[in-house]
Design an enzyme around this catalytic site. Structure first.
Site, PDB file in Angstrom:
ATOM      1  N   LYS A 152       7.678  -4.333  -3.889  1.00 27.96           N
ATOM      2  CA  LYS A 152       6.631  -3.998  -3.204  1.00 27.96           C
ATOM      3  C   LYS A 152       6.690  -2.857  -1.960  1.00 27.96           C
ATOM      4  CE  LYS A 152       3.852  -4.349   0.444  1.00 27.96           C
ATOM      5  NZ  LYS A 152       3.630  -3.000   0.871  1.00 27.96           N
ATOM      6  N   GLU A 172       3.156   6.006  -0.141  1.00 22.70           N
ATOM      7  CA  GLU A 172       1.710   6.394   0.228  1.00 22.70           C
ATOM      8  C   GLU A 172       2.144   8.003   0.369  1.00 22.70           C
ATOM      9  OE1 GLU A 172       0.533   2.768   2.800  1.00 22.70           O
ATOM     10  OE2 GLU A 172       1.069   4.432   3.678  1.00 22.70           O
ATOM     11  N   SER A 231      -6.907   0.249   8.031  1.00 24.96           N
ATOM     12  CA  SER A 231      -5.979  -0.716   7.071  1.00 24.96           C
ATOM     13  C   SER A 231      -6.576  -2.122   7.402  1.00 24.96           C
ATOM     14  CB  SER A 231      -4.467  -0.308   7.295  1.00 24.96           C
ATOM     15  OG  SER A 231      -4.279  -0.696   8.627  1.00 24.96           O
ATOM     16  N   ASN A 257      -3.901   6.665   5.871  1.00 20.14           N
ATOM     17  CA  ASN A 257      -3.256   6.295   6.924  1.00 20.14           C
ATOM     18  C   ASN A 257      -4.152   6.482   8.228  1.00 20.14           C
ATOM     19  OD1 ASN A 257      -1.352   4.555   6.189  1.00 20.14           O
ATOM     20  ND2 ASN A 257      -0.202   6.570   5.780  1.00 20.14           N
ATOM     21  N   THR A 311       0.278  -4.000  -1.836  1.00 18.62           N
ATOM     22  CA  THR A 311      -0.722  -3.745  -1.110  1.00 18.62           C
ATOM     23  C   THR A 311      -1.243  -2.322  -1.240  1.00 18.62           C
ATOM     24  OG1 THR A 311       0.875  -2.899   0.711  1.00 18.62           O
ATOM     25  CG2 THR A 311       0.215  -5.177   0.917  1.00 18.62           C
ATOM     26  N   THR A 339      14.271  -3.286   2.281  1.00 16.71           N
ATOM     27  CA  THR A 339      13.147  -2.634   1.901  1.00 16.71           C
ATOM     28  C   THR A 339      12.085  -3.782   2.008  1.00 16.71           C
ATOM     29  OG1 THR A 339      11.610  -1.102   0.941  1.00 16.71           O
ATOM     30  CG2 THR A 339      13.135  -2.756  -0.475  1.00 16.71           C
TER      31      THR A 339
END
EC number: 2.3.1.35
Lengths: 438, 438
Positions: free
Chosen positions: B191, B281, B438, B433, B169, B202
């Site tokens: 991912k 991120e 999103s 963010n 993503t 995770t």
């Protein structure tokens, strides 16, 4: 809820209001001095303000609570001993450098207390010290000793504002809250903007009153008031090494109603705690989370803190993005890790009064989404914009309003309830803490 | 430590290396398809990739671990049931929308498994589903059912790279790690970039092997490997509702050395976990914290996590600022709140091998300060710069190097030790963010 819902259109309007709140209770004086010095660990000079708060006569009626950080600053170590002393005569505060794990820190703190006491003609052990600022640097003891006479010479009984201004570091503005009752008053000031998730107490808070309450009751009342105020806020989940809340009575005015006193004290603490969040580093939205229906008050408070400390949800609020999935993630993370047996099947949640979750499932549609965005925008304290070098700084140094992002979570699992305050996570926070060396 | 210390000078160099790691173990195929759809809760179309991982023959030898978030996604609820099934024949993954607390979510997940099973000629209960992406939106079941035949038609036994690319993503780049041993191989893909502090597992990790290990041992080995890899990382302290780690053996190659297999599996997990942090991120610095001398491994891990999750310290690292006071604050906060009896008087700490704290006091001077800044700058993955509209985005979509900010904390209080990975807190994280929905 604050006792009033204030709005300010300008810095001047805010400063005028602060001045109107600032008259000192009987029996107190404050003085400050500011000077430049050369830190031992840094390449260039820095400035420090010394703030002195004195009583006309030392008082046995005082209370103080300190950080639970396992590396307490030297003034905290000294302050804990002061609680056993018969009387308190003065408080001496410096900003810019906190005195934490520095070689000889406790001796430095005691030296400063002794010099202040000599100037004031009181016992050295009746002086409570506080230091706030950079952790890791050493106090410039000589510069402070040299500055003390000027601070003592400036003592005035008229206004607490010089002290409210003297104790700040990265704070956006000074903070004063008061309550007048029974011919006397309670006046509090607070310093704090970052490293704020108090555990027992918050950064630096001094509450002065002329209403007579004996020491033991004062300490019980302060503990209860702190529990529902400073212990329910978190700006960044970091717990300072220097947190201090002190409450001192000059006992000039007999107390006719102790319950009214405690209620007023609690309100002053709550207002100051909310002020600390509102002026927090990079805070553009204050988030008020009410958690109810929990098995205990402790669980409701821990869950409220988990919500206001969840970075992804904080970022979404900063962007006026009602990302309710991140709210539910934060609840689920906390319960999964800390209360795994808790039944969440009846949980419901609202933002800005709008139901977003009920009976285990989201309740969303495009109309609600529009209303949620409007609620978030309405609670924004200022618009975010970088300067041309990519640094973000708040364009205001006053609180334009007291509106919050209102979040309600009902666990339908008991009678435990708590309201927690926090802030969003913004470019202004990162700029404050990464773009400049502190 | 990763098995190798890689550096990449360009995206092409990184993609070439990924391709060299990507050959599938015997007995597996992967296929993907990408399509546009209209989310029910959003005003504009979105794109989704479906990724299918299949076995030539369903296998009893598989293991999976899932999130401990108390609001698990529907695929997690389904996946937990799959653990009791006799065999696994396929894994179906969609990105863009996670299927969490959506009305009818479990039914939607089962419908997708059933359609995939029908296309593959296997039992519906032998299909493991995963969904990742926005929490709060509803899966577009019809669009997924329509897309499945194209995914099945694209199945290939040559490379796992399409799957590594299909499941991402906000990841900066695909992640593949492998180990070759005993005539077979272990190949894993991951991912994950945000909402990363796994608690048991995770985000999405799939590890395929052709080496034959019976189900029960596979599950024990996976639990041990996860404990020292994915359970020691945190990007933002948020725990996803969809975390999944699956390990599947096609059992094509007899195992000659189970200890060697577990060691290789553990290394693949550690490499993937570190990759997840490195591509996290907004992560500009990977922070590796080794805590030793703790009363237990659990305490050392919790303290390491407290350090990599402390916002003020993370911001300081982002700014190449060796603000050691914030490191000590983070240790003191955690110990004060969670291990208040722990004696910190013998604690010592190093950053980049440089002693900064010993025997309860800082050990700092201007020479060390310069060296600490150099260490932080050397670990930076890329320089930060905003676009002209104030949005920050990483200028690279490959990992330029594998250097970390190296922190060592010795409590001198026992034999407990753990190494934890985390990242800094940057403008890029906030932009990712808050600046975009999103």
């Amino acid at each position: 809820m604050p006792s009033t819902q204030l709005t300010f259109s300008s810095r001047d309007a805010h400063r005028t209001w602060l001045a109107s709140q600032a008259s000192l209770p009987a029996g107190f004086r404050v003085g400050t001095t500011r000077f430049e010095f050369m830190p031992r660990e840094a390449p260039k000079p820095a400035k420090m303000t010394l703030t002195l708060i004195t009583l006309d006569q030392p008082t046995p009626d005082f209370a103080a609570m300190f950080t639970r950080n396992a590396f307490p600053g030297a003034p905290i170590i000294v302050g804990r001993k002061r609680l056993d002393e018969p009387a308190l005569g003065a408080i001496i505060v410096n900003n810019k450098i906190s005195n934490v794990c520095a070689p000889g820190g406790v001796e430095a703190s005691e030296q400063i207390c002794a010099k202040a006491a000599a100037l004031l003609g009181i016992a050295p052990t009746s002086v409570l010290p506080s230091s706030t600022g950079v952790i890791g640097w050493t106090l410039p003891v000589d510069a402070i000793l040299n500055g003390l006479p000027a601070a003592a010479a400036s003592l005035t009984a008229s206004s607490i504002l010089p002290a409210a201004e003297g104790i700040v570091t990265t704070d956006l503005y000074p903070k004063i809250r008061r309550a007048d009752l029974g011919g006397g008053s309670i006046v509090g000031i607070a310093k704090g903007a970052g490293m704020i998730e108090p555990n027992l107490a918050t950064m630096l808070v001094y509450i002065l009153t002329d209403i007579a309450i004996p020491r033991a009751e004062l300490r019980t009342m302060l503990a209860r008031a702190v529990d529902v105020s400073f212990n329910t806020i978190s700006i960044d989940s970091d717990t300072s090494t220097s947190d201090t809340v002190a409450l001192v009575s000059s006992s000039k005015v007999p107390c006719s109603d102790k319950a009214a006193f405690e209620k007023a004290l609690t309100q002053v603490c709550r207002d100051l705690a909310e002020d600390v969040v509102r002026n927090g580093e990079g805070v553009r939205h204050v988030i008020r989370v009410n958690v109810k229906g929990a098995p205990s008050r402790e669980i409701s408070r821990a869950l409220g803190k988990a919500i206001v400390n969840a970075p992804l949800f904080k970022c979404a609020v900063a962007g006026n993005d009602p990302n309710v999935g991140r709210l539910v993630q934060a609840i689920g993370k906390h319960v999964g890790a800390h209360a795994p047996g808790l039944d969440l099947s009846r949980l419901s949640a609202r933002i800005g009064g709008i139901e977003i979750f009920a009976n285990g499932a989201f309740r969303l549609d495009p109309t609600k989404e529009t209303a949620l965005v409007a609620h978030l925008k309405g609670a924004e304290l200022y618009a975010s914009a970088p300067t041309k070098d990519g640094v973000f700084a708040p364009p205001v140094d006053f609180p334009p309003h007291e509106r919050c992002v209102e979040i309600e979570v009902d666990l339908a699992n008991g009678a435990g309830e708590c309201t927690v305050f926090g802030g969003d996570l913004t470019h202004e926070y990162v700029s404050e803490n990464a773009d400049y060396r502190s």
